[in-house]
Each structure stands twice: as structure tokens, then as C-alpha cells.
Design a protein around this motif. Structure first.
Motif, PDB file in Angstrom:
ATOM      1  N   PHE A 114       0.833  -1.196   0.000  1.00 57.77           N
ATOM      2  CA  PHE A 114       0.000   0.000   0.000  1.00 57.77           C
ATOM      3  C   PHE A 114       0.865   1.242   0.000  1.00 57.77           C
ATOM      4  CE2 PHE A 114       0.419  -1.258   4.472  1.00 57.77           C
ATOM      5  CZ  PHE A 114       0.738  -0.076   5.124  1.00 57.77           C
ATOM      6  N   ILE A 115       0.280   2.343  -0.443  1.00 58.68           N
ATOM      7  CA  ILE A 115       0.928   3.657  -0.454  1.00 58.68           C
ATOM      8  C   ILE A 115       0.130   4.582   0.447  1.00 58.68           C
ATOM      9  CG2 ILE A 115       1.481   5.679  -1.870  1.00 58.68           C
ATOM     10  CD1 ILE A 115       2.031   3.718  -4.187  1.00 58.68           C
ATOM     11  N   VAL A 116       0.843   5.257   1.345  1.00 57.06           N
ATOM     12  CA  VAL A 116       0.232   6.179   2.300  1.00 57.06           C
ATOM     13  C   VAL A 116       0.132   7.559   1.653  1.00 57.06           C
ATOM     14  CG1 VAL A 116       0.478   7.224   4.589  1.00 57.06           C
ATOM     15  CG2 VAL A 116       1.258   4.879   4.200  1.00 57.06           C
ATOM     16  N   THR A 117      -1.031   8.161   1.680  1.00 54.68           N
ATOM     17  CA  THR A 117      -1.191   9.470   1.032  1.00 54.68           C
ATOM     18  C   THR A 117      -1.073  10.646   2.005  1.00 54.68           C
ATOM     19  OG1 THR A 117      -3.592   9.403   1.271  1.00 54.68           O
ATOM     20  CG2 THR A 117      -2.656   8.478  -0.752  1.00 54.68           C
ATOM     21  N   ARG A 118      -1.174  10.360   3.304  1.00 56.95           N
ATOM     22  CA  ARG A 118      -0.968  11.386   4.337  1.00 56.95           C
ATOM     23  C   ARG A 118      -0.278  10.745   5.529  1.00 56.95           C
ATOM     24  NH1 ARG A 118      -5.472  12.641   1.678  1.00 56.95           N
ATOM     25  NH2 ARG A 118      -5.797  14.802   1.054  1.00 56.95           N
ATOM     26  N   ASP A 119       0.435  11.552   6.328  1.00 62.19           N
ATOM     27  CA  ASP A 119       1.142  11.007   7.488  1.00 62.19           C
ATOM     28  C   ASP A 119       0.193  10.164   8.337  1.00 62.19           C
ATOM     29  OD1 ASP A 119       3.173  12.555   6.508  1.00 62.19           O
ATOM     30  OD2 ASP A 119       3.340  13.869   8.258  1.00 62.19           O
ATOM     31  N   THR A 120       0.600   8.929   8.635  1.00 59.58           N
ATOM     32  CA  THR A 120      -0.273   8.001   9.362  1.00 59.58           C
ATOM     33  C   THR A 120       0.556   7.209  10.372  1.00 59.58           C
ATOM     34  OG1 THR A 120      -1.569   7.798   7.307  1.00 59.58           O
ATOM     35  CG2 THR A 120      -2.079   6.269   9.087  1.00 59.58           C
TER      36      THR A 120
END
Length: 202
Positions: free
Chosen positions: A132-138
Motif C-alpha cells: 500500500f501507499i500512504v497518502t498522508r502522514d499516518t
């Protein structure tokens, strides 16, 4: 062969050097939504990177898809996240190859900031091909985070260096109540730039 690759990753990762860029190989994804380039942290997460590159170089992601989107604003979870998830044509439970050990962010020093690429999993040591690719800091995806009840986090192993806007566009594409993209965004090709790093060769 997989065992040999993993052993080589551990034993030979020191052979990769910053001077020639071998410690940060890049993979180019051409998708129906556009192009994304990821840079991989071979030195920090050798098992995960070599596993991922074996799928890339064998052509396993071609014809696969980004099939899932999770949007924190609508995610029904105490620890919401913003990610898009991809799989080979065989699906997210692809068991063509054995699962790999979990390289925890506690040990790699990586974190799930915007643009991070990471491995999907169920329990620890169960990741195979789905990522998966994170689109916002998580940060809830890091070791000690509570997105997964076991608290072990997920194996971050690189970051998007081109096309984060494409990832965010995919994330906001139509999806059903089960967070499945309708339709999925197809992966046309996934290509390693240059040679397989020495640390990932059998």
C-alpha cells in the motif's frame, strides 16, 4: 530461491553503496491513472525490498491493480488511515511465494509519512506481494501504532518520489461500501530502473 534471496539480502546489503544508488533502487509504475516512481530503502529494509523486487522483476504486478482505497474521513475505525492498496492479478492473498518476516519500523527507523510504500499483512510475518501507499502522514501504521491490534505496525520500505498526486487521485476514485475501488485502477507495468541490486541477487 526465495530463501537464497532473503539470505543474500541480509548478508550482502552492505555491498550497496550510496555512490552508485544501489541502496535506493527505484521502481516505475505505469497505471491507468498515471505514473508513480518509488524509491526503496534497501539498506534499512533489505528483506522487504528484495521480496518486492522479486515480484517486480518477474513481472508479477503487470496486470494487477490498485483495488482498495481507505479515506480517513470516512474510515470506520478508531485509528483511520489514508492509503491505497495494490495486488498482483492473483489478488491480495497471493500465495505463489512464501511470506516474509516483518521488518518493524522500530528496527528500520522508517515511518509511515505521506508517500511511504509499505507491505499489507494480516498477522506478523504474513506479507507476500500486496502493498500500500500512504497518502498522508499516518503514524498509527508504525510499530506501537494501533491500526493493527497487535501493535507491531507494518513494514515501510520506501517512498513515492514522483506521482504522489496520482496516488491521491486514485484514493479519491469511486469505491463501494467495502472500500473496493469501482473499477480498480490497473497497473500496466512495474519496472525496476537499472540492475537488480547486489544485495538482492541469489
Amino acid at each position: 530461491m526465495r530463501t537464497m534471496i532473503m539470505a543474500a539480502a541480509l548478508a550482502l546489503s552492505a555491498c550497496a553503496t550510496t555512490a552508485n544508488g544501489a541502496d535506493r533502487p527505484r521502481v516505475v509504475f505505469e497505471t491507468d491513472a498515471g505514473r508513480m516512481v518509488v524509491e526503496l530503502e534497501l539498506e534499512r529494509a533489505p528483506l522487504t525490498v528484495c521480496n518486492f523486487l522479486s515480484y517486480v522483476t518477474d513481472g508479477d504486478y503487470a496486470g494487477g491493480s490498485f483495488f482498495r482505497t481507505v479515506v480517513s474521513a470516512t474510515n470506520d475505525n478508531p485509528n483511520p488511515i489514508d492509503v491505497i492498496q495494490a495486488a498482483t492479478p492473483r489478488g491480495s492473498d497471493d500465495d505463489l511465494r512464501p511470506p516474509i518476516p516483518l521488518e518493524r519500523t522500530r528496527d528500520t527507523g522508517l515511518s509511515h509519512t505521506a508517500g511511504t510504500i509499505s507491505m499489507a499483512r494480516d498477522g506478523p510475518d504474513t506479507a507476500t506481494s500486496s502493498f500500500f501507499i500512504v497518502t498522508r502522514d499516518t503514524p498509527s501504521l508504525d510499530f506501537g501504532g494501533r491500526r493493527n491490534p497487535d501493535g507491531q505496525g507494518f513494514a515501510a520500505f520506501g517512498r513515492v518520489v514522483e506521482g504522489l498526486d496520482v496516488a491521491r487521485r486514485i484514493q479519491m476514485s469511486p469505491a463501494d461500501a467495502e472500500e473496493q475501488l469501482t473499477p480498480p485502477v490497473m497497473i500496466r507495468t512495474a519496472t525496476l530502473v537499472g540492475e537488480v541490486p547486489p544485495g538482492c541477487r541469489p
